[in-house]
Design an enzyme around this catalytic site. Structure first.
Site, mmCIF file in Angstrom:
data_model
loop_
_atom_site.group_PDB
_atom_site.id
_atom_site.type_symbol
_atom_site.label_atom_id
_atom_site.label_comp_id
_atom_site.label_asym_id
_atom_site.label_seq_id
_atom_site.Cartn_x
_atom_site.Cartn_y
_atom_site.Cartn_z
ATOM 1 N N GLU A 1 0.752 -1.164 0.004
ATOM 2 C CA GLU A 1 0.032 0.092 -0.002
ATOM 3 C C GLU A 1 0.872 1.168 0.033
ATOM 4 O O GLU A 1 1.837 1.286 0.748
ATOM 5 C CB GLU A 1 -0.835 0.124 1.369
ATOM 6 C CG GLU A 1 -1.791 1.234 1.268
ATOM 7 C CD GLU A 1 -3.108 1.438 2.022
ATOM 8 O OE1 GLU A 1 -3.465 2.267 2.453
ATOM 9 O OE2 GLU A 1 -3.584 0.117 2.678
ATOM 10 N N ARG B 1 -10.941 8.587 6.887
ATOM 11 C CA ARG B 1 -11.474 9.809 6.963
ATOM 12 C C ARG B 1 -11.297 10.870 5.817
ATOM 13 O O ARG B 1 -12.351 11.853 5.690
ATOM 14 C CB ARG B 1 -10.486 10.305 8.315
ATOM 15 C CG ARG B 1 -10.756 9.824 9.423
ATOM 16 C CD ARG B 1 -9.835 10.098 10.744
ATOM 17 N NE ARG B 1 -8.394 9.600 10.092
ATOM 18 C CZ ARG B 1 -7.236 10.005 10.554
ATOM 19 N NH1 ARG B 1 -7.154 11.096 11.679
ATOM 20 N NH2 ARG B 1 -5.821 9.545 10.399
ATOM 21 N N TYR B 2 -10.525 10.799 5.061
ATOM 22 C CA TYR B 2 -10.353 11.511 3.799
ATOM 23 C C TYR B 2 -11.748 11.262 3.042
ATOM 24 O O TYR B 2 -12.124 12.236 2.316
ATOM 25 C CB TYR B 2 -9.005 11.033 3.161
ATOM 26 C CG TYR B 2 -9.031 12.109 1.630
ATOM 27 C CD1 TYR B 2 -8.258 13.079 1.861
ATOM 28 C CD2 TYR B 2 -9.614 11.708 0.660
ATOM 29 C CE1 TYR B 2 -8.351 14.246 0.803
ATOM 30 C CE2 TYR B 2 -9.452 12.537 -0.561
ATOM 31 C CZ TYR B 2 -9.018 13.626 -0.500
ATOM 32 O OH TYR B 2 -8.828 14.465 -1.655
ATOM 33 N N GLU B 3 -12.107 10.133 2.729
ATOM 34 C CA GLU B 3 -13.055 9.860 1.953
ATOM 35 C C GLU B 3 -14.419 10.297 2.614
ATOM 36 O O GLU B 3 -15.142 10.876 1.717
ATOM 37 C CB GLU B 3 -13.220 8.118 1.708
ATOM 38 C CG GLU B 3 -14.297 7.838 0.875
ATOM 39 C CD GLU B 3 -14.572 6.354 0.704
ATOM 40 O OE1 GLU B 3 -13.933 5.982 -0.655
ATOM 41 O OE2 GLU B 3 -15.265 5.472 1.157
ATOM 42 N N ASP C 1 10.386 7.914 -0.299
ATOM 43 C CA ASP C 1 9.721 7.854 -1.708
ATOM 44 C C ASP C 1 9.419 6.452 -1.972
ATOM 45 O O ASP C 1 10.366 5.633 -2.197
ATOM 46 C CB ASP C 1 10.828 8.617 -2.638
ATOM 47 C CG ASP C 1 9.931 8.881 -4.108
ATOM 48 O OD1 ASP C 1 9.175 7.954 -4.431
ATOM 49 O OD2 ASP C 1 10.495 9.616 -4.818
ATOM 50 N N ASP D 1 -11.265 10.794 -5.482
ATOM 51 C CA ASP D 1 -12.457 11.821 -5.774
ATOM 52 C C ASP D 1 -12.482 12.834 -6.546
ATOM 53 O O ASP D 1 -13.243 13.651 -6.646
ATOM 54 C CB ASP D 1 -12.983 12.297 -4.010
ATOM 55 C CG ASP D 1 -11.934 12.816 -3.773
ATOM 56 O OD1 ASP D 1 -10.739 12.559 -3.505
ATOM 57 O OD2 ASP D 1 -12.183 14.076 -3.066
ATOM 58 N N GLU E 1 4.567 5.194 3.591
ATOM 59 C CA GLU E 1 4.175 6.621 4.119
ATOM 60 C C GLU E 1 5.414 7.389 4.690
ATOM 61 O O GLU E 1 5.918 7.338 5.498
ATOM 62 C CB GLU E 1 3.352 6.233 5.497
ATOM 63 C CG GLU E 1 2.429 7.839 5.897
ATOM 64 C CD GLU E 1 1.961 8.278 4.553
ATOM 65 O OE1 GLU E 1 2.437 9.542 4.323
ATOM 66 O OE2 GLU E 1 0.954 8.046 4.080
ATOM 67 N N ASP F 1 -2.159 12.530 -3.642
ATOM 68 C CA ASP F 1 -2.317 13.730 -3.837
ATOM 69 C C ASP F 1 -2.634 14.115 -5.286
ATOM 70 O O ASP F 1 -2.014 13.752 -6.214
ATOM 71 C CB ASP F 1 -0.688 14.306 -3.798
ATOM 72 C CG ASP F 1 -0.766 16.026 -3.704
ATOM 73 O OD1 ASP F 1 -1.684 16.402 -4.441
ATOM 74 O OD2 ASP F 1 0.067 16.623 -2.826
ATOM 75 N N LYS G 1 -3.733 21.356 -9.922
ATOM 76 C CA LYS G 1 -3.415 22.570 -10.897
ATOM 77 C C LYS G 1 -2.856 21.883 -12.466
ATOM 78 O O LYS G 1 -2.042 21.027 -11.990
ATOM 79 C CB LYS G 1 -2.428 23.536 -10.365
ATOM 80 C CG LYS G 1 -3.169 24.452 -9.529
ATOM 81 C CD LYS G 1 -2.384 25.616 -8.796
ATOM 82 C CE LYS G 1 -2.819 26.257 -7.930
ATOM 83 N NZ LYS G 1 -1.869 27.454 -7.498
#
EC number: 2.1.1.33
Length: 233
Positions: free
Chosen positions: A62, A213-215, A116, A174, A87, A138, A142
């Site tokens: 992941e 939580r992000y979702e 990375d 999303d 992470e 991320d 832009k």
């Protein structure tokens, strides 16, 4: 071989830390992370299952596990699967380590990497993974920054090299432009096949999906998540 320096230094904290860490989190960073963190300065084992203390039947990666909600959920569901979690942000890593301090059994089938993900992908043996998950990366919204997105030709080549035949790459986002971007790159790559029968499939979460939580925030803001699965040919 290029030497990879440990990231737990002043530069790491200055670049990658958000909220101040609690003392117990700092302790885990100093004591538990070195035990579980993969050292890329050592050659990758020909049998990647040897990374784990427990006997594992398959290995999944992941990339960017954030607060670790999904990765922790999957470790509990699949105790015979070896997981590698990447992470680079110290706060997310600290949350994962706190979970592992409480549920120590998962330390035996999880390894971590705090830099990375491309370095790790280049280190891994060919056809060593059964699956790769990339959820809510991320989006670099832009247009002038789209080239920074993690989904690109070079990284798809990396995914194809390390995934076994039939292995799955799963992607959730999303952000419509990133979903379209990802579909374009994967459907034009010789090594991958998109697993979808109807457009409805895009909007159905993965089986036993725990959400994050992000979702939850995305849904509150009326952004609709999309779930994509690609199979290594």
């Amino acid at each position: 071989m290029i030497a990879h320096k440990p990231c737990i230094d002043k530069a790491f904290f200055g670049r990658r830390q958000g909220k101040q860490l609690r003392s117990n989190q700092l302790t885990s960073i100093k004591t538990l992370l070195p035990i579980l963190n993969i050292d890329l300065n050592k050659p990758a084992p020909s049998d990647l299952t040897s990374l784990f203390t427990d006997l594992v039947k398959e290995i999944r990666l992941e990339i960017g596990f954030g607060g670790g909600e999904h990765l922790c959920h999957e470790m509990a569901r699949f105790p015979q699967t070896g997981f590698i979690g990447v992470e680079p942000f110290i706060n997310g890593m600290a949350k994962m380590l706190m979970y592992l301090e409480k549920y120590t059994q998962h330390q035996n089938h999880l390894r971590l990497y705090d830099d990375d993900a491309t370095y790790l992908l280049d280190w891994l043996p060919e056809e060593s993974l059964n699956g790769i998950d990339l959820f809510y990366p991320d989006p670099w919204p832009k247009k002038k920054h789209w080239k920074r997105r993690f989904i690109n030709v070079k990284n798809l080549d990396r995914f194809a090299r390390v995934l076994k035949k039939g292995g799955k790459f799963r992607f959730a986002s999303d952000i419509d432009t990133y979903v379209n971007w990802t579909l374009y790159y994967f459907t034009n790559h010789i090594s991958f096949e998109w697993q979808s029968d109807t457009p409805k499939d895009w909007k159905i979460p993965y089986p036993l999906w725990p959400s994050t939580r992000y979702e939850a925030k995305a849904l509150r803001e009326n952004r609709v998540p999309t779930y994509l699965t690609f199979i290594k040919k």
